[in-house]
Motif scaffolding. Structure first.
Motif, short mmCIF file in Angstrom:
data_model
loop_
_atom_site.label_atom_id
_atom_site.label_comp_id
_atom_site.label_asym_id
_atom_site.label_seq_id
_atom_site.Cartn_x
_atom_site.Cartn_y
_atom_site.Cartn_z
N LEU A 1 -10.51 2.61 -0.90
CA LEU A 1 -9.38 3.43 -1.32
C LEU A 1 -9.89 4.84 -1.60
N GLN A 2 -9.16 5.81 -1.10
CA GLN A 2 -9.46 7.22 -1.34
C GLN A 2 -8.52 7.74 -2.43
N PRO A 3 -8.86 8.87 -3.09
CA PRO A 3 -7.94 9.42 -4.07
C PRO A 3 -6.53 9.57 -3.49
N GLY A 4 -5.55 9.07 -4.23
CA GLY A 4 -4.16 9.07 -3.77
C GLY A 4 -3.73 7.73 -3.19
N ASP A 5 -4.68 6.86 -2.85
CA ASP A 5 -4.34 5.52 -2.37
C ASP A 5 -3.99 4.62 -3.54
N VAL A 6 -2.94 3.83 -3.36
CA VAL A 6 -2.49 2.89 -4.37
C VAL A 6 -2.24 1.55 -3.67
N ILE A 7 -2.80 0.48 -4.23
CA ILE A 7 -2.48 -0.86 -3.73
C ILE A 7 -1.82 -1.65 -4.84
N VAL A 8 -0.88 -2.50 -4.44
CA VAL A 8 -0.18 -3.37 -5.37
C VAL A 8 -0.51 -4.80 -4.95
N LEU A 9 -1.35 -5.46 -5.74
CA LEU A 9 -1.74 -6.83 -5.44
C LEU A 9 -0.57 -7.76 -5.77
N ALA A 10 -0.18 -8.59 -4.81
CA ALA A 10 0.86 -9.59 -5.06
C ALA A 10 0.34 -10.60 -6.09
N SER B 1 6.20 6.33 -5.78
CA SER B 1 6.70 5.28 -4.89
C SER B 1 8.22 5.27 -4.90
N LEU B 2 8.80 4.95 -3.77
CA LEU B 2 10.26 4.87 -3.64
C LEU B 2 10.81 3.70 -4.46
N THR B 3 10.04 2.62 -4.56
CA THR B 3 10.46 1.43 -5.29
C THR B 3 9.52 1.17 -6.46
N ALA B 4 9.97 0.37 -7.41
CA ALA B 4 9.13 0.00 -8.56
C ALA B 4 7.94 -0.83 -8.07
N VAL B 5 6.77 -0.60 -8.66
CA VAL B 5 5.58 -1.34 -8.24
C VAL B 5 5.33 -2.56 -9.11
N VAL C 1 7.57 6.97 0.00
CA VAL C 1 7.16 7.85 -1.09
C VAL C 1 8.18 8.97 -1.24
N VAL C 2 8.53 9.28 -2.47
CA VAL C 2 9.43 10.38 -2.78
C VAL C 2 8.57 11.59 -3.17
N THR C 3 8.82 12.73 -2.54
CA THR C 3 8.07 13.95 -2.83
C THR C 3 9.00 14.98 -3.48
N THR C 4 8.53 15.58 -4.56
CA THR C 4 9.26 16.64 -5.26
C THR C 4 8.35 17.86 -5.33
N TYR D 1 0.85 -1.19 0.00
CA TYR D 1 0.00 0.00 0.00
C TYR D 1 0.89 1.24 0.00
N PHE D 2 0.50 2.22 -0.83
CA PHE D 2 1.17 3.51 -0.87
C PHE D 2 0.12 4.60 -0.71
N ASP D 3 0.40 5.58 0.13
CA ASP D 3 -0.47 6.74 0.28
C ASP D 3 0.23 7.90 -0.41
N LEU D 4 -0.09 8.08 -1.69
CA LEU D 4 0.57 9.14 -2.46
C LEU D 4 0.04 10.51 -2.09
N ALA D 5 -1.13 10.58 -1.47
CA ALA D 5 -1.66 11.88 -1.06
C ALA D 5 -0.88 12.43 0.13
N ALA D 6 -0.55 11.57 1.08
CA ALA D 6 0.11 12.01 2.31
C ALA D 6 1.63 11.92 2.23
N GLY D 7 2.14 11.04 1.39
CA GLY D 7 3.60 10.84 1.34
C GLY D 7 4.03 9.79 2.35
N GLY D 8 5.16 9.99 2.97
CA GLY D 8 5.66 9.03 3.95
C GLY D 8 7.01 8.48 3.57
#
Length: 166
Positions: free
Chosen positions: A112-121, A47-51, A34-37, A24-31
């Motif tokens: 999931l809210q706008p900005g939420d990203v999930i990566v299904l294994a 995302s910091l890593t490839a999804v 997550v890389v923010t520019t 799970y990545f929260d692109l709205a909030a960062g963390g």
């Protein structure tokens, strides 16, 4: 529509709750994952890593409204799948059942809210995403291979109705 055997209420997605199914990545909030520019009039997050671990395709799907009956789920054994919430919240049901069909008892549903990203294994059973009370669009990324048929399968134990939290 098939009559559902039970009802499941979607829970807000979080890294801890979603961890049995992927990332799970929260692109709205960062963390910290997550890389923010920042620039003049814009903020970018990624995302910091490839999804995806393979070359991917981008899709845009219109999902039906909640509540919905889980009468079929699919899984991909050849790719991860990334689900990206667009402008409206969406709900998705998942299961980590390792057999040839998902078990109704294993289902969990996430909002999931706008900005939420999930990566299904790979191998995680999932539905399409559904808008809360109305149709909603969402994006997906995966390796699409038309020579592989990802079958939609009814959960063992019967259909489950998924509702958005009140």
């Amino acid at each position: 529509m098939t009559e559902a055997a039970s009802t499941l209420v979607a829970e807000p997605v979080s890294a801890a709750a979603f961890s049995p199914f992927g990332e799970y990545f929260d692109l709205a909030a960062g963390g910290d994952r997550v890389v923010t520019t920042l620039g003049d009039g814009w903020t970018d997050r990624r995302s910091l890593t490839a999804v995806l671990q393979t070359p991917g395709h981008l899709g845009f799907t219109l999902g039906a409204a909640t509540p919905f009956a889980v009468t079929g789920m699919e899984r991909h054994q050849h790719t991860r799948e990334v689900l990206l919430c667009a402008a409206e919240p969406v709900v998705v049901a998942v299961a980590a059942t390792p057999r040839d069909a998902p078990a109704a008892a294993d289902l969990r549903a996430f909002t999931l809210q706008p900005g939420d990203v999930i990566v299904l294994a790979e191998g995680i059973w999932h539905t399409a995403c559904h808008g809360i009370g109305k149709q909603a669009h969402y994006y997906w990324m995966a390796t699409a291979d038309d020579s592989i048929a990802d079958e939609w399968v009814l959960p063992t134990g019967g259909a489950v109705t998924v509702e958005a939290a009140a």
